[in-house]
Design a protein around this motif. Structure first.
Motif, PDB file in Angstrom:
ATOM      1  N   ASN A   1      22.562  -4.208  54.990  1.00 27.22           N
ATOM      2  CA  ASN A   1      21.120  -3.933  54.967  1.00 27.22           C
ATOM      3  C   ASN A   1      20.384  -4.743  56.027  1.00 27.22           C
ATOM      4  O   ASN A   1      19.547  -5.588  55.717  1.00 27.22           O
ATOM      5  N   PRO A   2      20.696  -4.493  57.308  1.00 29.74           N
ATOM      6  CA  PRO A   2      20.002  -5.235  58.374  1.00 29.74           C
ATOM      7  C   PRO A   2      18.512  -4.904  58.388  1.00 29.74           C
ATOM      8  O   PRO A   2      18.095  -3.828  57.953  1.00 29.74           O
ATOM      9  N   ALA A   3      17.709  -5.827  58.875  1.00 26.52           N
ATOM     10  CA  ALA A   3      16.269  -5.593  58.942  1.00 26.52           C
ATOM     11  C   ALA A   3      15.950  -4.403  59.839  1.00 26.52           C
ATOM     12  O   ALA A   3      15.013  -3.645  59.582  1.00 26.52           O
ATOM     13  N   THR A   4      16.725  -4.238  60.893  1.00 26.40           N
ATOM     14  CA  THR A   4      16.553  -3.096  61.791  1.00 26.40           C
ATOM     15  C   THR A   4      17.925  -2.532  62.140  1.00 26.40           C
ATOM     16  O   THR A   4      18.931  -3.225  62.040  1.00 26.40           O
ATOM     17  N   GLY A   5      17.956  -1.305  62.561  1.00 25.47           N
ATOM     18  CA  GLY A   5      19.207  -0.704  63.020  1.00 25.47           C
ATOM     19  C   GLY A   5      20.084  -0.196  61.892  1.00 25.47           C
ATOM     20  O   GLY A   5      19.666  -0.071  60.741  1.00 25.47           O
ATOM     21  N   LEU A   6      21.320   0.102  62.235  1.00 20.42           N
ATOM     22  CA  LEU A   6      22.282   0.688  61.309  1.00 20.42           C
ATOM     23  C   LEU A   6      23.131  -0.380  60.633  1.00 20.42           C
ATOM     24  O   LEU A   6      23.238  -1.505  61.117  1.00 20.42           O
ATOM     25  N   ALA A   7      23.730  -0.011  59.529  1.00 19.54           N
ATOM     26  CA  ALA A   7      24.572  -0.941  58.781  1.00 19.54           C
ATOM     27  C   ALA A   7      25.809  -1.325  59.570  1.00 19.54           C
ATOM     28  O   ALA A   7      26.387  -0.501  60.292  1.00 19.54           O
ATOM     29  N   PHE A   8      26.204  -2.574  59.435  1.00 17.29           N
ATOM     30  CA  PHE A   8      27.468  -3.121  59.936  1.00 17.29           C
ATOM     31  C   PHE A   8      27.555  -3.250  61.448  1.00 17.29           C
ATOM     32  O   PHE A   8      28.545  -3.761  61.959  1.00 17.29           O
ATOM     33  N   VAL A   9      26.556  -2.777  62.170  1.00 14.90           N
ATOM     34  CA  VAL A   9      26.592  -2.893  63.622  1.00 14.90           C
ATOM     35  C   VAL A   9      26.597  -4.370  63.988  1.00 14.90           C
ATOM     36  O   VAL A   9      25.878  -5.178  63.402  1.00 14.90           O
ATOM     37  N   ALA A  10      27.444  -4.734  64.946  1.00 13.67           N
ATOM     38  CA  ALA A  10      27.545  -6.134  65.349  1.00 13.67           C
ATOM     39  C   ALA A  10      26.171  -6.691  65.665  1.00 13.67           C
ATOM     40  O   ALA A  10      25.354  -6.019  66.303  1.00 13.67           O
ATOM     41  N   PRO A  11      25.885  -7.920  65.219  1.00  9.25           N
ATOM     42  CA  PRO A  11      24.537  -8.474  65.392  1.00  9.25           C
ATOM     43  C   PRO A  11      24.110  -8.609  66.835  1.00  9.25           C
ATOM     44  O   PRO A  11      22.931  -8.636  67.138  1.00  9.25           O
TER      45      PRO A  11
ATOM     46  N   ALA B   1      24.562 -14.885  68.324  1.00  9.91           N
ATOM     47  CA  ALA B   1      24.951 -14.400  67.014  1.00  9.91           C
ATOM     48  C   ALA B   1      26.161 -15.152  66.474  1.00  9.91           C
ATOM     49  O   ALA B   1      26.306 -15.310  65.263  1.00  9.91           O
ATOM     50  N   CYS B   2      27.034 -15.620  67.362  1.00  6.75           N
ATOM     51  CA  CYS B   2      28.268 -16.277  66.919  1.00  6.75           C
ATOM     52  C   CYS B   2      28.273 -17.785  67.122  1.00  6.75           C
ATOM     53  O   CYS B   2      28.707 -18.526  66.252  1.00  6.75           O
ATOM     54  N   HIS B   3      27.804 -18.245  68.272  1.00  5.08           N
ATOM     55  CA  HIS B   3      27.967 -19.680  68.541  1.00  5.08           C
ATOM     56  C   HIS B   3      26.725 -20.332  69.128  1.00  5.08           C
ATOM     57  O   HIS B   3      26.775 -21.454  69.609  1.00  5.08           O
ATOM     58  N   GLY B   4      25.608 -19.668  69.086  1.00  6.65           N
ATOM     59  CA  GLY B   4      24.409 -20.255  69.666  1.00  6.65           C
ATOM     60  C   GLY B   4      24.352 -20.005  71.166  1.00  6.65           C
ATOM     61  O   GLY B   4      25.369 -19.736  71.808  1.00  6.65           O
TER      62      GLY B   4
ATOM     63  N   HIS C   1      39.966 -11.766  66.018  1.00  7.09           N
ATOM     64  CA  HIS C   1      38.522 -11.895  65.795  1.00  7.09           C
ATOM     65  C   HIS C   1      38.235 -12.975  64.770  1.00  7.09           C
ATOM     66  O   HIS C   1      37.838 -14.067  65.110  1.00  7.09           O
ATOM     67  N   VAL C   2      38.419 -12.683  63.497  1.00  6.21           N
ATOM     68  CA  VAL C   2      38.251 -13.683  62.447  1.00  6.21           C
ATOM     69  C   VAL C   2      39.371 -13.527  61.436  1.00  6.21           C
ATOM     70  O   VAL C   2      40.063 -12.518  61.398  1.00  6.21           O
ATOM     71  N   ASP C   3      39.520 -14.537  60.616  1.00  5.34           N
ATOM     72  CA  ASP C   3      40.480 -14.480  59.525  1.00  5.34           C
ATOM     73  C   ASP C   3      40.127 -13.301  58.620  1.00  5.34           C
ATOM     74  O   ASP C   3      38.967 -13.091  58.276  1.00  5.34           O
ATOM     75  N   SER C   4      41.125 -12.527  58.207  1.00  2.51           N
ATOM     76  CA  SER C   4      40.846 -11.328  57.426  1.00  2.51           C
ATOM     77  C   SER C   4      40.308 -11.632  56.037  1.00  2.51           C
ATOM     78  O   SER C   4      39.847 -10.737  55.335  1.00  2.51           O
ATOM     79  N   THR C   5      40.373 -12.893  55.608  1.00  2.00           N
ATOM     80  CA  THR C   5      39.813 -13.234  54.303  1.00  2.00           C
ATOM     81  C   THR C   5      38.325 -13.538  54.375  1.00  2.00           C
ATOM     82  O   THR C   5      37.680 -13.793  53.363  1.00  2.00           O
ATOM     83  N   THR C   6      37.772 -13.513  55.582  1.00  2.00           N
ATOM     84  CA  THR C   6      36.338 -13.732  55.760  1.00  2.00           C
ATOM     85  C   THR C   6      35.564 -12.504  55.290  1.00  2.00           C
ATOM     86  O   THR C   6      35.999 -11.375  55.482  1.00  2.00           O
ATOM     87  N   ASN C   7      34.433 -12.735  54.673  1.00  2.00           N
ATOM     88  CA  ASN C   7      33.584 -11.630  54.253  1.00  2.00           C
ATOM     89  C   ASN C   7      32.899 -11.044  55.483  1.00  2.00           C
ATOM     90  O   ASN C   7      32.000 -11.649  56.061  1.00  2.00           O
ATOM     91  N   CYS C   8      33.315  -9.872  55.906  1.00  2.00           N
ATOM     92  CA  CYS C   8      32.748  -9.244  57.103  1.00  2.00           C
ATOM     93  C   CYS C   8      31.237  -9.062  56.990  1.00  2.00           C
ATOM     94  O   CYS C   8      30.526  -9.054  57.997  1.00  2.00           O
ATOM     95  N   LEU C   9      30.749  -8.908  55.749  1.00  2.00           N
ATOM     96  CA  LEU C   9      29.332  -8.658  55.554  1.00  2.00           C
ATOM     97  C   LEU C   9      28.476  -9.877  55.845  1.00  2.00           C
ATOM     98  O   LEU C   9      27.251  -9.765  55.922  1.00  2.00           O
ATOM     99  N   ASP C  10      29.090 -11.037  56.016  1.00  2.00           N
ATOM    100  CA  ASP C  10      28.320 -12.217  56.392  1.00  2.00           C
ATOM    101  C   ASP C  10      27.663 -12.020  57.757  1.00  2.00           C
ATOM    102  O   ASP C  10      26.587 -12.555  58.018  1.00  2.00           O
ATOM    103  N   CYS C  11      28.337 -11.294  58.629  1.00  2.00           N
ATOM    104  CA  CYS C  11      27.789 -11.026  59.969  1.00  2.00           C
ATOM    105  C   CYS C  11      27.384  -9.565  60.140  1.00  2.00           C
ATOM    106  O   CYS C  11      26.387  -9.262  60.785  1.00  2.00           O
ATOM    107  N   HIS C  12      28.175  -8.682  59.578  1.00  2.00           N
ATOM    108  CA  HIS C  12      27.928  -7.248  59.729  1.00  2.00           C
ATOM    109  C   HIS C  12      27.291  -6.732  58.435  1.00  2.00           C
ATOM    110  O   HIS C  12      27.957  -6.110  57.608  1.00  2.00           O
ATOM    111  N   VAL C  13      26.021  -6.975  58.283  1.00  2.00           N
ATOM    112  CA  VAL C  13      25.368  -6.733  57.003  1.00  2.00           C
ATOM    113  C   VAL C  13      25.131  -5.252  56.734  1.00  2.00           C
ATOM    114  O   VAL C  13      24.985  -4.445  57.653  1.00  2.00           O
TER     115      VAL C  13
END
Length: 344
Positions: A197-207, A212-215, A183-195
């Motif tokens: 405090n999303p505006a809607t929905g539950l925490a950490f749910v894939a955007p 969401a990833c490449h346009g 998926h991604v390098d494990s040193t990446t901050n997962c919260l950059d994508c899986h926030v």
């Protein structure tokens, strides 16, 4: 009896009410033992919990020192202030939904699940502090967790804070064994994508959504002529790709309609990416996983069984400059395709 029978610390009994720390901290001696029950250890609350620098909340910020406390049952009376008692997570929401008290990523944080494991803040956090960063529990879902920063969200041992619960439906970084590089390098901050405090929905749910990833679609970094995108009616969800060579074919009206929307999903991709979701590796960042890109032209576009629709493909090598391939099929191109990117 003697006070020291229960209170193991040196306590000044002449200055008024004793502190919470006089029972619950080892900073001045042993934990108190009352009625054969040892007081839960909250020693690190002052340095790793809500008492630490930058938060600096005293025990009284959450606990009512006049409320009933010792009943002979461990955890029976935790003395929370009345305003903090009620619905699920109300004690955390009391501050974390208040912009006057918290800000940024700590404001309006959401639970990860609507019910079950992950629905309680306490499933993952201890407000009194832990040895982990961000008050992350030392054990989650029966697995010991060591969380110290970006490189410990997930790991090859599958004990990362983000993966200790997941066997399904999560596809990557699972407790069952999906390796980190899928998926991604494990040193990446997962919260950059899986926030959290999303505006809607539950925490950490894939955007969600291809954009969401490449346009939608990925747009070439360099084109033969100037292209405007990212506005309504001109590939409104497109974004520049972060890798060399691919994507040039996307910003061609004959390939993907200009009013394509990410909500349409695979519908606009299937003519050239027939494998659909089953062959979509979702390996990020794409620039270091170019080998995962695949093109499979739908055979319905060939003129006859002996006339194949072909794509010569990109170089498909991570790093350096890749070159886009050329497409030939009877339905769309009777000869090698025209250039769409100066990198081709």
């Amino acid at each position: 009896g003697a006070c020291g029978t229960c209170h193991k610390q040196s306590t000044n009994w002449t200055t008024g009410r004793v502190t919470c720390e006089s029972c619950h901290s080892t900073a001045g001696g042993q934990l108190s033992v009352i009625g054969s029950i040892t007081a839960p250890d909250k020693t690190i609350a002052a340095t790793k919990g809500h008492g630490k620098a930058g938060i600096a909340q005293a025990c009284s910020a959450c606990h009512d020192s006049s409320a009933a406390h010792i009943s002979g049952v461990l955890g029976d009376n935790n003395r929370l202030l009345p305003a903090l008692v009620g619905s699920t997570n109300q004690e955390c929401n009391y501050c974390h939904t208040n912009a006057a008290k918290v800000s940024g990523a700590k404001l309006n944080v959401k639970a990860h699940k609507a019910s079950g494991l992950g629905s309680l803040c306490a499933d993952c956090h201890d407000g009194h502090g832990t040895v982990n960063t961000m008050m992350v529990n030392g054990t989650i879902n029966g697995t010991a967790v060591s969380f110290t920063g970006n490189n410990t969200f997930a790991n090859g041992a599958r004990t990362g804070v983000c993966q200790v619960c997941h066997s399904s439906p999560t596809k990557y970084f699972t407790k069952a064994g999906q390796p980190v590089q899928d998926h991604v390098d494990s040193t990446t901050n997962c919260l950059d994508c899986h926030v959290h405090n999303p505006a809607t929905g539950l925490a950490f749910v894939a955007p969600g959504g291809c954009d969401a990833c490449h346009g939608y679609p990925p747009a070439p970094r360099q084109t033969i002529s100037a292209i405007t995108f990212g506005v309504q009616g001109s590939w409104s969800s497109a974004r520049f790709e972060d890798y060399s060579g691919g994507g040039g074919a996307h910003i061609v009206a004959g390939h993907i309609k200009k009013d394509a929307k990410a909500s349409e999903g695979w519908a606009n991709c299937l003519p050239c990416h027939k494998g659909s979701d089953a062959t979509h590796a979702r390996a990020l960042p794409i620039r270091t996983h170019v080998e995962s890109v695949s093109v499979e032209i739908d055979p319905q576009f060939r003129f006859a069984n002996d006339t194949l629709a072909t794509y010569t493909s990109a170089t498909l090598v991570s790093g350096g400059s890749n070159k886009s391939g050329s497409c030939f099929n009877v339905s769309c191109h009777f000869k090698p395709t025209a250039k769409w990117s100066i990198e081709r």
